[in-house]
Design an enzyme around this catalytic site. Structure first.
Site, PDB file in Angstrom:
ATOM      1  N   SER A 299      12.035  20.616 151.620  1.00  0.00           N
ATOM      2  CA  SER A 299      11.969  21.386 150.524  1.00  0.00           C
ATOM      3  C   SER A 299      13.382  22.193 150.133  1.00  0.00           C
ATOM      4  O   SER A 299      13.419  22.655 149.164  1.00  0.00           O
ATOM      5  CB  SER A 299      10.693  22.389 150.668  1.00  0.00           C
TER       6      SER A 299
ATOM      7  N   ARG B 263      28.707  33.320 146.973  1.00  0.00           N
ATOM      8  CA  ARG B 263      28.675  33.926 148.610  1.00  0.00           C
ATOM      9  C   ARG B 263      29.823  34.405 149.324  1.00  0.00           C
ATOM     10  O   ARG B 263      29.873  35.127 149.923  1.00  0.00           O
ATOM     11  CB  ARG B 263      27.946  32.960 149.407  1.00  0.00           C
TER      12      ARG B 263
ATOM     13  N   ARG C  46      13.981  23.037 128.181  1.00  0.00           N
ATOM     14  CA  ARG C  46      12.841  21.861 128.535  1.00  0.00           C
ATOM     15  C   ARG C  46      11.753  22.392 129.119  1.00  0.00           C
ATOM     16  O   ARG C  46      10.687  21.699 129.336  1.00  0.00           O
ATOM     17  CB  ARG C  46      13.680  20.568 129.307  1.00  0.00           C
ATOM     18  N   SER C  47      11.420  23.367 129.888  1.00  0.00           N
ATOM     19  CA  SER C  47      10.568  24.073 130.549  1.00  0.00           C
ATOM     20  C   SER C  47       9.805  25.195 129.666  1.00  0.00           C
ATOM     21  O   SER C  47       8.969  25.880 130.281  1.00  0.00           O
ATOM     22  CB  SER C  47      10.895  24.544 131.951  1.00  0.00           C
TER      23      SER C  47
ATOM     24  N   HIS D  96      12.114  25.552 158.184  1.00  0.00           N
ATOM     25  CA  HIS D  96      13.484  25.253 158.991  1.00  0.00           C
ATOM     26  C   HIS D  96      13.380  25.516 160.469  1.00  0.00           C
ATOM     27  O   HIS D  96      13.068  26.704 160.786  1.00  0.00           O
ATOM     28  CB  HIS D  96      14.567  25.683 158.340  1.00  0.00           C
TER      29      HIS D  96
ATOM     30  N   VAL E  85      11.775  27.825 144.650  1.00  0.00           N
ATOM     31  CA  VAL E  85      11.905  29.120 145.070  1.00  0.00           C
ATOM     32  C   VAL E  85      11.837  30.293 143.889  1.00  0.00           C
ATOM     33  O   VAL E  85      11.203  31.311 144.257  1.00  0.00           O
ATOM     34  CB  VAL E  85      13.623  29.240 145.288  1.00  0.00           C
TER      35      VAL E  85
ATOM     36  N   CYS F 185      19.587  29.093 153.225  1.00  0.00           N
ATOM     37  CA  CYS F 185      18.515  29.411 154.080  1.00  0.00           C
ATOM     38  C   CYS F 185      18.722  29.302 155.447  1.00  0.00           C
ATOM     39  O   CYS F 185      18.264  29.868 156.292  1.00  0.00           O
ATOM     40  CB  CYS F 185      17.346  28.207 153.692  1.00  0.00           C
TER      41      CYS F 185
ATOM     42  N   PRO G 233       1.896  -0.092 151.611  1.00  0.00           N
ATOM     43  CA  PRO G 233       2.775  -0.933 151.102  1.00  0.00           C
ATOM     44  C   PRO G 233       2.292  -1.648 149.584  1.00  0.00           C
ATOM     45  O   PRO G 233       1.398  -2.162 149.709  1.00  0.00           O
ATOM     46  CB  PRO G 233       3.241  -1.864 151.875  1.00  0.00           C
TER      47      PRO G 233
ATOM     48  N   ARG H 217      18.469  16.775 158.340  1.00  0.00           N
ATOM     49  CA  ARG H 217      17.291  16.894 157.467  1.00  0.00           C
ATOM     50  C   ARG H 217      16.085  16.020 158.238  1.00  0.00           C
ATOM     51  O   ARG H 217      16.449  15.105 158.943  1.00  0.00           O
ATOM     52  CB  ARG H 217      17.502  16.116 156.257  1.00  0.00           C
TER      53      ARG H 217
HETATM   54  C1  2RA Z   1      19.154  22.738 152.049  1.00  0.00           C
HETATM   55  N1  2RA Z   1      20.209  24.917 152.628  1.00  0.00           N
HETATM   56  O1  2RA Z   1      18.112  23.075 153.024  1.00  0.00           O
HETATM   57  C2  2RA Z   1      20.136  23.768 152.008  1.00  0.00           C
HETATM   58  C3  2RA Z   1      19.778  24.336 150.249  1.00  0.00           C
HETATM   59  N2  2RA Z   1      18.609  25.200 150.152  1.00  0.00           N
HETATM   60  O2  2RA Z   1      19.117  21.562 151.398  1.00  0.00           O
END
Ligand code: 2RA
Length: 340
Positions: free
Chosen positions: A160, A99, A39-40, A243, A14, A130, A180, A236
C-alpha cells in the site's frame, strides 16, 4: 474555535485515512472541503457519519481556508500547494516535494514538535516518508537517553506504500497463482511481488542505494539529529498494509535492554509488545488501523560495545502518513491559537 480544512487527494488511500482520522480524533473542523482531480469529480467520500462529494482541485479557491492536508503526488503538489500557501492556507504535505527544504519544517510530533514554529516561513509543513516516521518515533527517546551514533535498518514495506496500484498488483498476482487462467498474466511493475520480496523501492541512485533508502537517511538527520549515521535497505514485501523494520542501533553510551524497554514503554506514540515467547511480538497484520508504533524484539547487540536491536511495526497509511499529518494539524492549531 474550529478550522476550515481542505483534504487534497481525498479519494486516495491516504486521503481517505486523513478523513477517517480527522473524524476519529474529533479534530475541530468548522467546514471541510474534499478535493480531487477533475476525473474524480463528485466521487463520494466518508467523513465520520457524513458523505461528501469531491470538488475540483483545479478550480478550488483556498482563500479563507485554514489548513490543507495534501495527499497527492509531487507533481500536483508543486502546482496547488503554493496556491494554497499564498492565500494563507497552511499546507501539510505528504509528498516528498518539500521535505528537504531548509525553510520548511519536516515534523513528527512525538519527535520534533518545536519545528512547527517555522510553519509561517512558507506556510508549508512537510510530512516524512512512512518508513522514516515510525523509525524516528522509536529512535528519539533512546537518543535522548544514550545518543544514537549509527543506525542500520532493513525495512519490510507493504504494497500500500506504492498506492492502489501496488495493492491491486499483489491481489491480482496472488489470484493468478492460485487460479491460473488463460487470460493475460497479471500486471507486474518490476518483479513478481506475490510470495516474493523485492529489494527496490523508488529509483536507484548513483551509489547503488535507492531513493527510499536515501530518504530515511536524510529525513532522520533533519528530524532527529544530523550527526546520526543511517544505512538502510528498503524491501517491498507481499503485505497489504503495515510496514515493519529491523533496526540495529549503536549508541555513544551503553544502554541496557531493560532500561531501553522501560524508556520506550513510557514514550509517546509507542506500544511495546515484547515477550520472548511464541507470539510475543507484533506483526504488520496486527498493526492495521492502529495509531501506535509497535516495538518488539528489544535485545542487546553484543557484537558492539553499545548496541541494541529492535523490531518496529506501524500502519504506514496512518502513522506513516495520514495520522502524522493530522497530528501536525493538531500541533499547528495550538500554534495558531497561541499566536492569537
Ligand atoms: C513506499 N514509502 O512505501 C514509499 C512511499 N509511500 O512506497
Amino acid at each position: 474555535m474550529g478550522y476550515r480544512v481542505a483534504v487534497v487527494g481525498a479519494t486516495g488511500n491516504v486521503g481517505r485515512e486523513m478523513l477517517n482520522i480527522l473524524a476519529e480524533r474529533q479534530f475541530p473542523v468548522d467546514e471541510l472541503a474534499v478535493l480531487a482531480s477533475r476525473r474524480s469529480l463528485g466521487t463520494e467520500v466518508s467523513f465520520g457519519e457524513r458523505t461528501l462529494k469531491t470538488l475540483d482541485l483545479d478550480t478550488f479557491d483556498f482563500t479563507g481556508w485554514d489548513i490543507a492536508l495534501f495527499a497527492v503526488g509531487s507533481d500536483a503538489t508543486k502546482i496547488y500547494a503554493p496556491k494554497a500557501a499564498k492565500v494563507g492556507c497552511v499546507v501539510i504535505d505528504n509528498s516528498s516535494l518539500y521535505r528537504y527544504d531548509p525553510d520548511i519544517p519536516l515534523i513528527v510530533p512525538e519527535v520534533n514538535p518545536e519545528a512547527v514554529h517555522d510553519y509561517a516561513k512558507k506556510n508549508i509543513i512537510a510530512n516524512p516518508n512512512c518508513s522514516t516516521a515510525q523509525m524516528v518515533v522509536a529512535l528519539k527517546p533512546l537518543h535522548d537517553r544514550a545518543k544514537v551514533k549509527r543506525v542500520v535498518v532493513s525495512t519490510y514495506q507493504s504494497v500500500s506504500g506504492s498506492g492502489a496500484k501496488g495493492i491491486d498488483e499483489l491481489w491480482d498476482q496472488t489470484k493468478a497463482i492460485y487460479n491460473p487462467t488463460d487470460d493475460k498474466p497479471p500486471k507486474t511493475f518490476t518483479k513478481q511481488i506475490a510470495f516474493n520480496v523485492i529489494p527496490h523501492i523508488d529509483v536507484f541512485l548513483d551509489d547503488g542505494s535507492t531513493k527510499e533508502e536515501w530518504k530515511m537517511v536524510a529525513e532522520t538527520k533533519k528530524i532527529v539529529d544530523k550527526s546520526i549515521k543511517v544505512t538502510a535497505t528498503c524491501v517491498r514485501v507481499p503485505v497489504f498494509v503495515g510496514h515493519a523494520e529491523s533496526i540495529n542501533i549503536e549508541f555513544e553510551d551503553f544502554l541496557d535492554e531493560d532500561e531501553a524497554r522501560d524508556i520506550l514503554r513510557e514514550s509517546p506514540g509507542i506500544m511495546v509488545i515484547d515477550k520472548r515467547e511464541d507470539g510475543g511480538y507484533v506483526t504488520p497484520v496486527e498493526c492495521v488501523g492502529d495509531f501506535a508504533t509497535f516495538i518488539s524484539r528489544i535485545r542487546q547487540d553484543s557484537t558492539i560495545d553499545n548496541g541494541l536491536n529492535l523490531w518496529c511495526v506501524s500502519d504506514n497509511l496512518r502513522k506513516g502518513a495520514a495520522l502524522n499529518a493530522v497530528q501536525i494539524a493538531e500541533l499547528l492549531g495550538r500554534e495558531i491559537l497561541k499566536k492569537g
